[in-house]
Design an enzyme around this catalytic site. Structure first.
Site, mmCIF file in Angstrom:
data_model
loop_
_atom_site.group_PDB
_atom_site.id
_atom_site.type_symbol
_atom_site.label_atom_id
_atom_site.label_comp_id
_atom_site.label_asym_id
_atom_site.label_seq_id
_atom_site.Cartn_x
_atom_site.Cartn_y
_atom_site.Cartn_z
ATOM 1 N N ASP A 60 22.159 45.952 35.337
ATOM 2 C CA ASP A 60 20.922 45.326 35.805
ATOM 3 C C ASP A 60 19.989 46.464 36.213
ATOM 4 O O ASP A 60 20.418 47.544 36.586
ATOM 5 C CB ASP A 60 21.204 44.354 36.958
ATOM 6 C CG ASP A 60 20.008 43.438 37.231
ATOM 7 O OD1 ASP A 60 18.983 43.549 36.521
ATOM 8 O OD2 ASP A 60 20.095 42.607 38.158
ATOM 9 N N ASP A 233 26.328 36.117 35.547
ATOM 10 C CA ASP A 233 27.015 37.097 36.387
ATOM 11 C C ASP A 233 26.876 36.618 37.806
ATOM 12 O O ASP A 233 25.871 36.010 38.173
ATOM 13 C CB ASP A 233 26.358 38.486 36.295
ATOM 14 C CG ASP A 233 25.086 38.566 37.128
ATOM 15 O OD1 ASP A 233 24.049 38.090 36.648
ATOM 16 O OD2 ASP A 233 25.140 39.063 38.260
ATOM 17 N N CYS A 271 46.455 27.376 35.650
ATOM 18 C CA CYS A 271 46.007 28.756 35.449
ATOM 19 C C CYS A 271 47.137 29.649 34.946
ATOM 20 O O CYS A 271 48.291 29.499 35.341
ATOM 21 C CB CYS A 271 45.448 29.306 36.763
ATOM 22 S SG CYS A 271 44.781 30.969 36.599
ATOM 23 N N CYS A 273 46.999 33.086 35.175
ATOM 24 C CA CYS A 273 46.795 34.452 35.681
ATOM 25 C C CYS A 273 48.056 34.987 36.369
ATOM 26 O O CYS A 273 48.978 34.243 36.701
ATOM 27 C CB CYS A 273 45.585 34.512 36.622
ATOM 28 S SG CYS A 273 45.934 34.072 38.333
ATOM 29 N N CYS A 276 48.842 33.244 39.714
ATOM 30 C CA CYS A 276 49.424 31.904 39.610
ATOM 31 C C CYS A 276 50.830 31.924 39.008
ATOM 32 O O CYS A 276 51.660 31.090 39.333
ATOM 33 C CB CYS A 276 48.494 30.995 38.817
ATOM 34 S SG CYS A 276 46.990 30.634 39.738
ATOM 35 N N HIS A 302 42.609 35.849 40.269
ATOM 36 C CA HIS A 302 42.643 34.417 39.930
ATOM 37 C C HIS A 302 41.241 33.844 39.710
ATOM 38 O O HIS A 302 40.993 33.174 38.703
ATOM 39 C CB HIS A 302 43.365 33.602 41.010
ATOM 40 C CG HIS A 302 43.133 32.145 40.847
ATOM 41 N ND1 HIS A 302 43.798 31.387 39.904
ATOM 42 C CD2 HIS A 302 42.213 31.324 41.424
ATOM 43 C CE1 HIS A 302 43.307 30.155 39.930
ATOM 44 N NE2 HIS A 302 42.349 30.089 40.840
HETATM 45 N N1 PRF Z 1 15.997 40.055 38.174
HETATM 46 C C1 PRF Z 1 16.930 41.043 37.992
HETATM 47 N N2 PRF Z 1 18.209 40.871 38.375
HETATM 48 C C2 PRF Z 1 18.555 39.717 38.971
HETATM 49 C C3 PRF Z 1 17.641 38.669 39.177
HETATM 50 C C4 PRF Z 1 16.282 38.841 38.756
HETATM 51 O O1 PRF Z 1 15.406 37.988 38.893
HETATM 52 C C5 PRF Z 1 18.356 37.643 39.811
HETATM 53 C C6 PRF Z 1 17.834 36.343 40.273
HETATM 54 N N3 PRF Z 1 18.836 35.364 40.431
HETATM 55 C C7 PRF Z 1 19.675 38.094 39.957
HETATM 56 N N4 PRF Z 1 19.773 39.336 39.443
HETATM 57 N N5 PRF Z 1 16.575 42.182 37.426
HETATM 58 ZN ZN ZN Z 2 45.358 31.875 38.641
#
Ligand code: PRF
Ligand code: ZN
Length: 334
Positions: A60, A233, A271, A273, A276, A302
């Site tokens: 990110d 994520d 599950c 894993c 479990c 898990h």
């Molecule tokens: N922009 C970026 N990363 C993020 C978000 C976003 O708006 C959000 C919003 N839920 C989570 N991670 N770059």
């Molecule tokens: Zn599990």
């Protein structure tokens, strides 16, 4: 995508991630830039080598973390001035610098530098952030030269449907393989998020991956997939695991609760894993209550396996032409 903010999924080792069949993990540019530094990671041979993970990584951009963690000094069109949440050191990140850092880290998928507004931002603020995100998108693309890394643009627009549509339409020409949907799950009711997703859905191209950023509860994964989302994520799975809470096919289990004191059954009989297969709720409860590190490790393994399996089941249901509502029954009350 399990979240490995600092180049490590909390409490889970890389070999364990492989074992639960994690296909990709996420890391954060903001954190790795501040510590240990993108130049150091570059000199180690890139993030994959540095952390010993041979499967895909997404980073990110920091366009969210800088707003939620750093002490912001000033946002201008040029970039963001902020102080580190670690030591107060001052930094200035521009879209170009963000791309340079992500090039040094070397993830497979990198994200544009964006401005994410909080829930409750008014129309004017939301328009301004959306337009700045679009200008930054162009700068990110012009600066990104590494063909081995796919750059995902990010749709913003807060809860305003017309802004979402404008942002999506302006953003799509930049989406080579996929795009992020940001600015959701920032405090708004789930119903509001679903309405925005419903509204955008008819405008997605069929051949681009759609990544709903920062979303990851089981019910939101199902509702998201219903609305055409492919990637998610969230730190939720590993965070609540370390607190002693498990996702299971019967709903959430708070293993700390005294009802599990002498419960020698598996955490989740559906599950597969390591946790479990080998341990009882009673033992897991004991580990968490005694503050043993292994409690957090076993529950994290898990919870991640639970979400990965949920996504796998949904992919298979789609391929087999089944409906997803049947899968939902077990998770929706979470
Ligand atoms: N922009 C970026 N990363 C993020 C978000 C976003 O708006 C959000 C919003 N839920 C989570 N991670 N770059
Ligand atoms: Zn599990």
């Amino acid at each position: 995508m399990p979240v490995g903010t600092q180049g490590a999924v909390k409490a889970v080792l890389q070999n364990q991630l492989e074992e639960i069949d994690a296909k990709i993990i996420l890391a954060n540019t903001y954190h790795l830039f501040l510590r240990p530094g993108d130049e150091l990671i570059k000199s180690a041979g890139g993030l994959h080598k540095f952390i010993n993970w041979n499967r895909p990584i997404l980073t990110d951009s920091g366009g969210f973390q800088v707003y939620s963690l750093a002490d912001i000094r000033k946002i201008t069109d040029e970039g963001v001035h902020f102080s580190s949440h670690l030591d107060g050191s001052k930094h200035f990140i521009t879209p170009e610098r963000c791309i340079d850092i992500q090039n040094n880290l070397g993830a497979d998928i990198i994200m544009q530098f964006d401005e994410c507004t909080p829930y409750g931002a008014d129309l004017e603020q939301s328009i301004s952030a959306m337009n700045r995100t679009l200008r930054w998108l162009d700068r990110c693309f012009k600066h990104h030269k590494n063909e081995n890394q796919i750059l995902f643009p990010i749709v913003q627009g807060n809860v305003f449907k017309d802004l979402r549509l404008t942002s999506l339409k302006e953003t799509l020409p930049y989406a080579k393989c996929g795009f992020g949907i940001g600015g959701l799950s920032v405090g708004e009711p789930k119903k509001t998020m679903y309405e925005i997703l419903d509204f955008m859905y008819p405008n997605y191209p069929a051949d681009k991956a759609r990544y709903l950023m920062g979303v990851g509860s089981p019910d939101c994964l199902i509702e998201g997939v219903y609305r055409g989302i492919d990637m998610f994520d969230c730190v939720l799975a590993t965070r609540i695991a370390r607190n002693g809470t498990a996702f299971t096919s019967k709903g959430k289990v708070v293993v700390k609760n005294s009802v599990y004191k002498e419960d020698f059954s598996k955490l989740d009989d559906e599950c597969d894993c390591y946790t479990c297969k080998n341990y009882t709720k009673s033992y897991l409860r004991h580990l968490i209550n005694a503050g043993e590190i292994s409690g957090g490790i076993l529950l994290s393994i898990h919870n991640l396996r639970y979400l990965i399996k949920l996504m796998k089941n949904m992919r298979e249901a789609i391929i087999n032409g089944e409906t997803l509502r049947s899968l939902e029954r077990n998770f929706i009350k979470l």
